[in-house]
Design a protein around this motif. Sequence first.
Motif, PDB file in Angstrom:
ATOM      1  N   ARG A   2       0.768  -1.424   0.155  1.00  0.00           N
ATOM      2  CA  ARG A   2       0.142   0.032   0.007  1.00  0.00           C
ATOM      3  C   ARG A   2       0.873   1.034   0.027  1.00  0.00           C
ATOM      4  O   ARG A   2       0.528   2.113  -0.704  1.00  0.00           O
ATOM      5  CB  ARG A   2      -0.955   0.197   1.208  1.00  0.00           C
ATOM      6  CG  ARG A   2      -1.985   1.176   1.366  1.00  0.00           C
ATOM      7  CD  ARG A   2      -2.784   0.870   2.500  1.00  0.00           C
ATOM      8  NE  ARG A   2      -3.372  -0.226   2.691  1.00  0.00           N
ATOM      9  CZ  ARG A   2      -3.764  -0.964   3.654  1.00  0.00           C
ATOM     10  NH1 ARG A   2      -3.353  -0.341   4.974  1.00  0.00           N
ATOM     11  NH2 ARG A   2      -4.515  -1.855   3.852  1.00  0.00           N
ATOM     12  N   VAL A   3       1.996   1.191   0.943  1.00  0.00           N
ATOM     13  CA  VAL A   3       2.918   2.277   0.721  1.00  0.00           C
ATOM     14  C   VAL A   3       3.603   2.436  -0.516  1.00  0.00           C
ATOM     15  O   VAL A   3       3.452   3.780  -1.021  1.00  0.00           O
ATOM     16  CB  VAL A   3       3.625   2.168   2.080  1.00  0.00           C
ATOM     17  CG1 VAL A   3       5.134   3.286   1.952  1.00  0.00           C
ATOM     18  CG2 VAL A   3       3.221   2.269   3.528  1.00  0.00           C
ATOM     19  N   LYS A   4       4.110   1.377  -1.375  1.00  0.00           N
ATOM     20  CA  LYS A   4       4.719   1.492  -2.348  1.00  0.00           C
ATOM     21  C   LYS A   4       3.722   2.204  -3.596  1.00  0.00           C
ATOM     22  O   LYS A   4       4.169   2.926  -4.475  1.00  0.00           O
ATOM     23  CB  LYS A   4       5.423   0.113  -2.732  1.00  0.00           C
ATOM     24  CG  LYS A   4       6.514  -0.099  -1.608  1.00  0.00           C
ATOM     25  CD  LYS A   4       7.205  -1.535  -2.104  1.00  0.00           C
ATOM     26  CE  LYS A   4       8.456  -1.702  -1.391  1.00  0.00           C
ATOM     27  NZ  LYS A   4       9.057  -2.834  -1.700  1.00  0.00           N
ATOM     28  N   PHE A   5       2.568   1.769  -3.544  1.00  0.00           N
ATOM     29  CA  PHE A   5       1.713   2.148  -4.422  1.00  0.00           C
ATOM     30  C   PHE A   5       1.086   3.508  -3.935  1.00  0.00           C
ATOM     31  O   PHE A   5       0.983   4.461  -5.072  1.00  0.00           O
ATOM     32  CB  PHE A   5       0.481   1.181  -4.482  1.00  0.00           C
ATOM     33  CG  PHE A   5       0.679   0.011  -5.417  1.00  0.00           C
ATOM     34  CD1 PHE A   5       0.637   0.249  -6.859  1.00  0.00           C
ATOM     35  CD2 PHE A   5       0.476  -1.350  -4.822  1.00  0.00           C
ATOM     36  CE1 PHE A   5       0.840  -0.947  -7.471  1.00  0.00           C
ATOM     37  CE2 PHE A   5       0.549  -2.351  -5.662  1.00  0.00           C
ATOM     38  CZ  PHE A   5       0.776  -2.256  -6.875  1.00  0.00           C
ATOM     39  N   ALA A   6       0.788   4.050  -2.705  1.00  0.00           N
ATOM     40  CA  ALA A   6       0.485   5.394  -2.672  1.00  0.00           C
ATOM     41  C   ALA A   6       1.714   6.420  -2.857  1.00  0.00           C
ATOM     42  O   ALA A   6       1.407   7.202  -3.225  1.00  0.00           O
ATOM     43  CB  ALA A   6       0.257   5.410  -0.956  1.00  0.00           C
TER      44      ALA A   6
END
Length: 607
Positions: free
Chosen positions: A336-340
């Motif tokens: 989620r962090v990498k996509f965000a």
Amino acid sequence: MNNKLKDPNLAAKVEELLSQMSLEQKIGQMTQPERMACTPEDVKEFHIGSVLSGGGSCPGDNHPGDWVNMNDAYWMASMEADGEHLAIPLLYGVDAIHGNGNVRGATVFPHNIGLGAARDPDLIKRIAQATAKEILATGVDWTFAPTLAVARDIHWGRTYESYSEDPGLVGSYAAPFIDGMQGDMGDDAVVACVKHWVGDGGTTHGIDQGETTVSLEELQSTHIAPYRPAIDQGVLTVMASFNSWNGDKCHGHRQLLTDILKGELGFDGFVISDWDGIDYLSKSYYDAVGMSVNAGIDMFMVSVDWRQLIRHLVTHVEKGTVPLSRIDDAVRRILRVKFAFGLFDKPRPLDRRWSNDTVFGGTETRDVAREAVRKSLVLLKNDQATLPLKRDARILVAGKSAHNRGHQCGGFTIAWQGVEDNDSIEGGCSVWEGIQSVAPNAALSEDPFAGDADPAKHDIAVVVIGERPYAEGMGDVRPGDNVIVEAGSQIRGEMKVLEPYGRTLEHAAAHPEDLAIISAIAAKGIPVVAVLISGRPLPVGPEIAAAQAFVAAWLPGSEGNGVADVLFGDYDFQGRLSFAWPADAASINDSSTAPLFPLGFGLQMNG
């Protein structure tokens, strides 16, 4: 407010990728080795999700190009997809806590304690933006900053990483820093990490990694409170703390990590351990791994033996002692962090907008740092309007820190414990160099006792004194080992103890050379302006008494000319104490004794 972690469109991308991953690929994403123990080939083979540099760990000649090339190699390895490997971009992490100070030539900003004295949230945002550009110039994505500790005992060696003893002031800086660092998650953004969750500044006797004994209500109001605006602002990562709370280690504390942080506060990013932080949960590393992941640690910072961590995690899942759902939750958060952050859409580090850019150590960022120095200085004494100095005065500049950029910058600069020379800090200037540039009749004393001070040659002296660089537990001041025994008896788990900086905070006892040089010059009838370089307020009664004027400069960083700007009256003092200033060592933490200067104190030259 920019919280992309809550974007519902991300969830589908995360779930699609997660559904394709094997257990080994998932656990690889949860693993963060130190660069010295992990090659690009390892990154691909073990599906590693992140790599970091510990303090002082650097590639090549430690210039931006060396970092970009290293990060590019790690990145490319993480993006080589085949039948056994998925292309999941790697995050690289560094401790850029006051500028990207691990790298030669970086702009080094004042440490947090000085920024707290500035009381300027907009400045904090601009410092974060400037720091982000210097991080991006090295091809790096992630910094373990800001520290939101509320330091309650100045014996703590990390006091200078705390903006203030006042949780309200610390909290006022949280969102501006996150906004400045992460922005809109575009090309100018760097992943921020608030730390250390939680209570690191509240340990008994100020022992680093020690025991914080407070009620839940006090933990919430003092130590948790500054995290709320950071999480609301959308900070992507949180680092767990080494300390224990009421006897239980934070790295294994499900109530703190899962129930409060992820549940009550609604944090949707991922939690990373501190440096080998899970090791102290148990004498059994296998047990420590299980305890920490079940408590809520999502990514594991491991200095060397990361392969053993992976083996243990796999075994825990196979035996059912760690449910697969917990692994999936951790990886879901990391993805989620990498996509965000838009990491999947970024080009390789070599081709990024800011990589190798001349913004690194350039005028733009140094001007912000110089402004931060000016705003952080606190004037504690100014008898007979000694300040401002006159440019044409015959000024003797003396003291061990007058011409020492390493002393100005403090810990976490080039090396973990900092440096004590000028050559290691490329760019910027010492306090002496700042004075020299505007006062043609200034002279630097080469004598540690200022034997060359002469009232026939010198109208006034600027004496720069203070602490030497230190970081973490090696900056602790402990009167005796009994306090370690006391703390250790309260903690369930292991405790890491480092050699302290000293046994007393009384500056005249810890650094007698400073009072000696001030007294020697004053005895000749030359007025003294004392400038204190320190990571905390110190009992300096004799030094203040011997000087005509006294300035708390904290750890101003690489731009010593910011000190000269104020000493010569181009700008007035505006800093106000973000910590109460103790009268003596015996009165520290004694609420019945009034401080020498209260929280919020600060004089001006013009009224």
